[in-house]
Enzyme design. Sequence first.
Site, short mmCIF file in Angstrom:
data_model
loop_
_atom_site.label_atom_id
_atom_site.label_comp_id
_atom_site.label_asym_id
_atom_site.label_seq_id
_atom_site.Cartn_x
_atom_site.Cartn_y
_atom_site.Cartn_z
NE ARG A 25 -1.53 -1.36 -9.25
CZ ARG A 25 -2.78 -0.90 -9.22
NH1 ARG A 25 -3.06 0.22 -9.20
NH2 ARG A 25 -3.65 -1.74 -8.87
CG HIS A 62 -2.11 -0.82 1.15
ND1 HIS A 62 -2.81 -0.71 -0.09
CD2 HIS A 62 -2.70 -1.56 2.02
CE1 HIS A 62 -3.99 -1.41 0.10
NE2 HIS A 62 -3.75 -2.06 1.19
CB CYS A 79 -1.81 2.77 -5.91
SG CYS A 79 -2.63 1.10 -5.94
#
Length: 267
Positions: free
Chosen positions: A254, A171, A245
């Site tokens: 990405r 993340h 991300c």
Amino acid sequence: MRAPGVVDHGTRRRRALGRRVLWTAGEVLVTVGLVLALLVVHQVWWTNRQAREGAERRVEALEREWDRGRPGATPAPEDVPGADADRQGAGAGDRTAPAGQRGRADTAGRTARERPHRSQAYAVLTVPRLSVRVPVAEGIGKPDVLNRGYVGHYPGTAQPGGAGNFALAGHRNTHGEPFRHLDRLRRGDTVEVETRTATYVYAVDRTLPRTSARDGGVLAPVPRSTVRPAYGYGEPGYYLTLTTCTPAYTSKYRLVVWGTLRSMRPR
């Protein structure tokens, strides 16, 4: 003409009703704003705190487990630097091995690769420049891996130190956000992956600032973007791929950082 002192009750009622509507609408807006603020606090602050604390505890547990000599996964003697060469009798003659690894084929061949179960944390990723030290777990599921503050290993890609592409996801925002500052990595920065049997040191050498979330080429054994073919590699090796991300607080694209294996230290 209205007589002096006569009160128009209809007008008064309409005004009172209007005031009540405005007051109620204001209360609703304030309540909604508070709920949204609490959701933001929960998502940005509380999930980060929970995930980071949980990830730190898992790292400590892995280290204690390794120190006690208890393996956390079933070993399989394959996909480690020099393992194929050992089985074929090539030994130190394996010219695909990275610098510093030739001549260690016998040792590496005896170092078994860990074959983790799904969602199992089995390694520790350390990124000195980012002050990141988090568990690596098998799979990239959100509830059982990424949302726990872990970094997830893409199933089907190589394992730590193995020939091919050891690919990870994490993340960038919320839930521990281990890859929040992944864009700060520069050529030459080191990334360490510690397992029960060894520590593998990779050196960052390439970055793909933005690509499609469906760009599977970045995860190939010889990673190369299918969206932006100028980014990637052209020959087999020992690669590390880090993905997250981008831009921040979105999941549309990405960001990809690549590295190559530089050294291996047995535990």
